[in-house]
Motif scaffolding. Structure first.
Motif, PDB file in Angstrom:
ATOM      1  N   ILE A 390       0.825  -1.213   0.000  1.00 32.95           N
ATOM      2  CA  ILE A 390       0.000   0.000   0.000  1.00 32.95           C
ATOM      3  C   ILE A 390       0.862   1.266   0.000  1.00 32.95           C
ATOM      4  CG2 ILE A 390      -1.885  -1.197   1.167  1.00 32.95           C
ATOM      5  CD1 ILE A 390      -1.136   0.396   3.716  1.00 32.95           C
ATOM      6  N   GLY A 391       2.167   1.079  -0.253  1.00 32.67           N
ATOM      7  CA  GLY A 391       3.029   2.249  -0.419  1.00 32.67           C
ATOM      8  C   GLY A 391       3.692   2.742   0.844  1.00 32.67           C
ATOM      9  N   LEU A 392       3.748   1.903   1.879  1.00 35.71           N
ATOM     10  CA  LEU A 392       4.399   2.290   3.131  1.00 35.71           C
ATOM     11  C   LEU A 392       5.351   1.167   3.556  1.00 35.71           C
ATOM     12  CD1 LEU A 392       4.304   4.597   5.336  1.00 35.71           C
ATOM     13  CD2 LEU A 392       2.822   3.054   6.643  1.00 35.71           C
ATOM     14  N   PRO A 393       6.489   1.040   2.882  1.00 38.37           N
ATOM     15  CA  PRO A 393       7.420  -0.033   3.236  1.00 38.37           C
ATOM     16  C   PRO A 393       7.954   0.139   4.655  1.00 38.37           C
ATOM     17  CG  PRO A 393       8.449   1.521   1.713  1.00 38.37           C
ATOM     18  CD  PRO A 393       6.999   1.881   1.774  1.00 38.37           C
ATOM     19  N   LEU A 394       7.929  -0.952   5.426  1.00 41.77           N
ATOM     20  CA  LEU A 394       8.451  -0.931   6.782  1.00 41.77           C
ATOM     21  C   LEU A 394       9.927  -1.306   6.741  1.00 41.77           C
ATOM     22  CD1 LEU A 394       5.569  -2.766   8.698  1.00 41.77           C
ATOM     23  CD2 LEU A 394       5.759  -0.348   8.043  1.00 41.77           C
ATOM     24  N   LEU A 395      10.752  -0.444   7.272  1.00 41.37           N
ATOM     25  CA  LEU A 395      12.193  -0.653   7.222  1.00 41.37           C
ATOM     26  C   LEU A 395      12.665  -1.198   8.568  1.00 41.37           C
ATOM     27  CD1 LEU A 395      13.121   2.623   5.326  1.00 41.37           C
ATOM     28  CD2 LEU A 395      12.495   0.382   4.410  1.00 41.37           C
ATOM     29  N   GLU A 396      13.141  -2.430   8.540  1.00 42.99           N
ATOM     30  CA  GLU A 396      13.536  -3.121   9.762  1.00 42.99           C
ATOM     31  C   GLU A 396      14.834  -2.526  10.319  1.00 42.99           C
ATOM     32  OE1 GLU A 396      12.747  -6.433  12.434  1.00 42.99           O
ATOM     33  OE2 GLU A 396      11.877  -6.441  10.440  1.00 42.99           O
ATOM     34  N   VAL A 397      14.850  -2.308  11.625  1.00 41.30           N
ATOM     35  CA  VAL A 397      16.060  -1.907  12.341  1.00 41.30           C
ATOM     36  C   VAL A 397      16.290  -2.925  13.449  1.00 41.30           C
ATOM     37  CG1 VAL A 397      17.144  -0.173  13.816  1.00 41.30           C
ATOM     38  CG2 VAL A 397      15.784   0.556  11.849  1.00 41.30           C
ATOM     39  N   TRP A 398      17.496  -3.466  13.504  1.00 41.03           N
ATOM     40  CA  TRP A 398      17.824  -4.417  14.560  1.00 41.03           C
ATOM     41  C   TRP A 398      18.869  -3.803  15.475  1.00 41.03           C
ATOM     42  CZ3 TRP A 398      22.551  -6.354  15.962  1.00 41.03           C
ATOM     43  CH2 TRP A 398      22.538  -7.327  16.976  1.00 41.03           C
ATOM     44  N   GLY A 399      18.743  -4.092  16.739  1.00 37.91           N
ATOM     45  CA  GLY A 399      19.737  -3.617  17.688  1.00 37.91           C
ATOM     46  C   GLY A 399      19.440  -4.134  19.070  1.00 37.91           C
ATOM     47  N   MET A 400      20.088  -3.551  20.045  1.00 42.08           N
ATOM     48  CA  MET A 400      19.947  -3.948  21.442  1.00 42.08           C
ATOM     49  C   MET A 400      20.205  -2.718  22.304  1.00 42.08           C
ATOM     50  SD  MET A 400      22.521  -7.227  21.260  1.00 42.08           S
ATOM     51  CE  MET A 400      22.315  -7.636  23.000  1.00 42.08           C
ATOM     52  N   SER A 401      19.769  -2.790  23.543  1.00 44.04           N
ATOM     53  CA  SER A 401      20.126  -1.721  24.474  1.00 44.04           C
ATOM     54  C   SER A 401      21.639  -1.583  24.553  1.00 44.04           C
ATOM     55  CB  SER A 401      19.561  -2.025  25.870  1.00 44.04           C
ATOM     56  OG  SER A 401      18.155  -2.084  25.842  1.00 44.04           O
ATOM     57  N   GLU A 402      22.347  -2.708  24.503  1.00 42.19           N
ATOM     58  CA  GLU A 402      23.808  -2.694  24.587  1.00 42.19           C
ATOM     59  C   GLU A 402      24.475  -2.031  23.393  1.00 42.19           C
ATOM     60  OE1 GLU A 402      22.407  -6.181  27.119  1.00 42.19           O
ATOM     61  OE2 GLU A 402      21.815  -5.149  25.279  1.00 42.19           O
ATOM     62  N   LEU A 403      23.699  -1.737  22.347  1.00 38.71           N
ATOM     63  CA  LEU A 403      24.233  -1.109  21.136  1.00 38.71           C
ATOM     64  C   LEU A 403      23.646   0.288  20.930  1.00 38.71           C
ATOM     65  CD1 LEU A 403      24.106  -4.287  18.867  1.00 38.71           C
ATOM     66  CD2 LEU A 403      26.151  -3.200  19.829  1.00 38.71           C
ATOM     67  N   THR A 404      23.234   0.909  22.026  1.00 40.16           N
ATOM     68  CA  THR A 404      22.624   2.250  21.976  1.00 40.16           C
ATOM     69  C   THR A 404      21.439   2.245  21.020  1.00 40.16           C
ATOM     70  OG1 THR A 404      24.918   3.024  22.167  1.00 40.16           O
ATOM     71  CG2 THR A 404      23.222   4.705  22.050  1.00 40.16           C
ATOM     72  N   GLY A 405      20.813   1.096  20.881  1.00 43.81           N
ATOM     73  CA  GLY A 405      19.683   0.947  19.969  1.00 43.81           C
ATOM     74  C   GLY A 405      20.089   0.244  18.694  1.00 43.81           C
ATOM     75  N   PRO A 406      20.306   0.985  17.598  1.00 43.45           N
ATOM     76  CA  PRO A 406      20.482   0.349  16.289  1.00 43.45           C
ATOM     77  C   PRO A 406      21.889  -0.164  16.018  1.00 43.45           C
ATOM     78  CG  PRO A 406      20.590   2.731  16.068  1.00 43.45           C
ATOM     79  CD  PRO A 406      20.267   2.452  17.515  1.00 43.45           C
ATOM     80  N   MET A 438      28.280 -10.748  16.081  1.00 38.97           N
ATOM     81  CA  MET A 438      29.182  -9.902  16.861  1.00 38.97           C
ATOM     82  C   MET A 438      29.159  -8.496  16.249  1.00 38.97           C
ATOM     83  SD  MET A 438      30.628 -12.328  18.854  1.00 38.97           S
ATOM     84  CE  MET A 438      32.265 -11.837  19.377  1.00 38.97           C
ATOM     85  N   VAL A 439      29.238  -7.482  17.107  1.00 39.56           N
ATOM     86  CA  VAL A 439      29.161  -6.101  16.640  1.00 39.56           C
ATOM     87  C   VAL A 439      30.248  -5.270  17.307  1.00 39.56           C
ATOM     88  CG1 VAL A 439      27.754  -4.004  16.558  1.00 39.56           C
ATOM     89  CG2 VAL A 439      26.676  -6.239  16.214  1.00 39.56           C
ATOM     90  N   ARG A 440      30.838  -4.362  16.509  1.00 39.66           N
ATOM     91  CA  ARG A 440      31.845  -3.438  17.047  1.00 39.66           C
ATOM     92  C   ARG A 440      31.643  -2.063  16.420  1.00 39.66           C
ATOM     93  NH1 ARG A 440      38.160  -5.001  16.734  1.00 39.66           N
ATOM     94  NH2 ARG A 440      37.753  -4.829  14.473  1.00 39.66           N
ATOM     95  N   GLY A 441      31.730  -1.029  17.250  1.00 44.36           N
ATOM     96  CA  GLY A 441      31.569   0.329  16.747  1.00 44.36           C
ATOM     97  C   GLY A 441      31.350   1.314  17.878  1.00 44.36           C
ATOM     98  N   GLY A 442      31.180   2.565  17.527  1.00 46.37           N
ATOM     99  CA  GLY A 442      30.979   3.606  18.529  1.00 46.37           C
ATOM    100  C   GLY A 442      29.641   3.521  19.229  1.00 46.37           C
ATOM    101  N   ASN A 443      28.757   2.669  18.738  1.00 48.88           N
ATOM    102  CA  ASN A 443      27.450   2.471  19.380  1.00 48.88           C
ATOM    103  C   ASN A 443      27.494   1.453  20.513  1.00 48.88           C
ATOM    104  OD1 ASN A 443      27.948   0.406  17.507  1.00 48.88           O
ATOM    105  ND2 ASN A 443      25.776  -0.010  17.241  1.00 48.88           N
ATOM    106  N   VAL A 444      28.590   0.725  20.664  1.00 46.10           N
ATOM    107  CA  VAL A 444      28.685  -0.307  21.701  1.00 46.10           C
ATOM    108  C   VAL A 444      28.753   0.357  23.075  1.00 46.10           C
ATOM    109  CG1 VAL A 444      30.130  -2.144  22.648  1.00 46.10           C
ATOM    110  CG2 VAL A 444      29.756  -1.993  20.180  1.00 46.10           C
ATOM    111  N   MET A 445      27.954  -0.135  23.998  1.00 48.41           N
ATOM    112  CA  MET A 445      27.853   0.420  25.347  1.00 48.41           C
ATOM    113  C   MET A 445      29.212   0.502  26.035  1.00 48.41           C
ATOM    114  SD  MET A 445      26.475  -2.792  27.629  1.00 48.41           S
ATOM    115  CE  MET A 445      27.436  -4.324  27.700  1.00 48.41           C
TER     116      MET A 445
END
Length: 518
Positions: A390-406, A438-445
């Motif tokens: 219907i013209g409103l694509p939902l864009l998935e975001v995955w993350g965790m509290s430990e990753l400041t969200g996304p 596994m994730v690494r970056g400036g978003n890591v708690m």
């Protein structure tokens, strides 16, 4: 091919030396008359606060807190719904060189007591008399809690430990008048690596863990997301704040992030506070948000409402047309998702039903939405395909509290359903030998507060965070979460439930009337 190292270097350079108060000061100086927040007043009319006025109120509350003995490094608790006072209290605690801790309104007093004692909460902000009553049960059990601030209502003079919102603002205004530079001297001492906030999240043991965010965590993650979605999405944005502000998703998207976008990127926006989830639809219709973040359960309910509304249409011809339009939309989305060609006749029908889809989006308040996000839990594929049709694509975001969200996201210009997207700019994501993401970056708690062993178990010395999720990744870097190493149950509303707590309850003796157990 993305150069993640180069992305990270650019983001590191962009956020160097910044703190959230510095971003707030820059935003207010740059756009003092921009409408920052809006809410419904007592008469139901919309009230607004400009960025300049917003910062003035934060200044007064900050100095009021400091004058009452709130010291740097202390913690301020907030028990309130999505109201402007919640955001103001959060920022005041932070500007006073403390750390904020927002609490879910659904928490039992015993849970609040545990959190308050764990962090040593010094002051608590409560919205109204009902939440003040909760604090009357909490305060005797929390030795560090000296002051409770009642946002709305008049405190009982007999309760000397309770102070009214207007009273503390008056103290702050007087302090600012006596020393106009006191506010700036206070917050300018804050450093990027200082602790900004704790978000308490469930663990597999059932004991909450305080995820530590530094100022750099918040600014860095905001800059990363800003680079992914772009100015056309963030500038002149409108949002509805309705998810709990105790959750990092809402705090990041509608509270902390906009200050950075406005300050450093010149992208203004307005946030409307919706304190009652049952009123979300009217708020959406009136606000016409350009950005909206929904948990899967919200999208499922909206999908059901659309289908029920179509089936209940009294006009038989119109009902048949709308139901046909929805069927066509789903068929087209499914074929595109499967990578199969859409027959010309079906494609033509989908285009012909364009005005129907536009009317449906407008009826939900999404006719101007350019970034519709689904997050906090897996979204059923049929829901994603329905809204895309219907013209409103939902864009998935995955993350965790430990990753400041996304940490991973589907970008607006590269929609891929059934995945949680690729790593956001500057973030590395890889799959370990046992399949764990596994994730690494400036978003890591920065770690878990007062929990060095749990921090070490989750965050390696090389900066890689073990997410506890089993994932797969395709050749283009799009991830799918396929299982969980840890035992947490995540409901469709995004709430974490530790099974061990349920198991412990079930093992207790049957609770008959008058039964006290052993």
């Amino acid at each position: 091919m993305r150069d993640i190292a180069q992305e990270r270097q650019e983001i590191d350079a962009a956020v160097e030396g910044w703190t959230l108060p510095k971003a707030f000061a820059a935003a207010a100086a740059r756009f003092p008359d921009s409408r920052a927040v809006e809410w419904r007043g007592d008469g139901g009319t919309w009230q607004a606060m400009t960025l300049g006025d917003y910062r003035d109120v934060v200044r007064d509350l900050t100095l009021g807190l400091a004058g009452l003995g709130f010291d740097p490094g202390e913690f301020g608790l907030i028990l309130a719904s999505n109201v402007p006072e919640h955001a103001i209290a959060d920022l005041a605690v932070i500007h006073a060189r403390g750390s904020s801790v927002s609490l879910y309104s659904t928490l039992a007093p015993e849970q609040i007591i545990w959190i308050a004692n764990h962090c040593g909460g010094a002051v608590a902000f409560v919205e109204d008399e009902a939440q003040l009553e909760t604090m009357r049960r909490v305060k005797p059990e929390v030795p560090t809690l000296r002051l409770v601030v009642l946002m709305r209502g008049q405190p009982d003079p007999a309760e000397e430990w309770v102070m009214g919102w207007d009273d503390i603002l008056a103290l702050g205004r007087a302090a600012a008048a006596a020393d106009p530079k006191a506010f700036d001297r206070l917050w300018q001492q804050i450093q990027p690596e200082d602790l900004l906030s704790l978000i308490y999240t469930s663990g597999t043991t059932g004991t909450p863990k305080g995820v530590m965010y530094t100022h750099r965590n918040i600014i860095w993650t905001a800059e990363s997301i800003g680079r992914m979605v772009g100015r056309e999405v963030l500038n002149d944005s409108r949002l509805v704040s309705y998810l709990p502000l105790a959750h990092v998703a809402e705090r990041f998207i509608s509270h902390w992030g906009p200050l950075w976008y406005c300050a450093a990127r010149g992208e203004t926006g307005t946030v409307r506070f919706c304190p009652d989830l049952t009123q979300l639809l009217p708020y959406l219709i009136e606000t016409r948000p350009t950005i909206f973040v929904g948990v899967p359960r919200v999208w499922e309910k909206l999908q059901a409402a659309i289908r029920l509304g179509a089936a209940a249409e009294a006009d038989e011809q119109r009902r048949a047309m709308v139901l046909k339009a929805l069927d066509v939309a789903t068929q087209v989305s499914l074929l595109r998702h499967q990578g199969e060609p859409v027959p010309a006749e079906l494609k033509a029908a989908h285009e012909q039903f364009g005005p129907v889809y536009a009317a449906i989006r407008a009826k939900l308040g999404f006719d101007q939405c350019v970034w519709a996000v689904t997050s906090t839990a897996p979204t059923p594929l049929d829901v994603e395909l329905f809204f895309a049709g219907i013209g409103l694509p939902l864009l998935e975001v995955w993350g965790m509290s430990e990753l400041t969200g996304p940490a991973t996201a589907v970008a607006p210009d590269n929609v891929r359903f059934g995945t949680c997207g690729a790593a956001i700019p500057g973030v590395e994501a890889r799959i370990a030998d046992d399949g764990e993401l596994m994730v690494r970056g400036g978003n890591v708690m920065a770690g878990y507060y007062r929990s060095p062993q749990q921090t070490a178990d989750t965050l390696g010395p090389d900066g890689w965070l073990r997410t506890g999720d089993i994932a797969q990744v395709d050749a283009e870097g799009f991830f799918r979460i396929v299982d969980r190493k840890k035992e947490l149950i995540i409901t469709s509303s995004g709430k974490n439930i530790a099974p061990v707590q349920v198991e412990a309850y079930l093992k207790q003796p049957a609770r008959r009337p008058g039964h006290r157990g052993r």
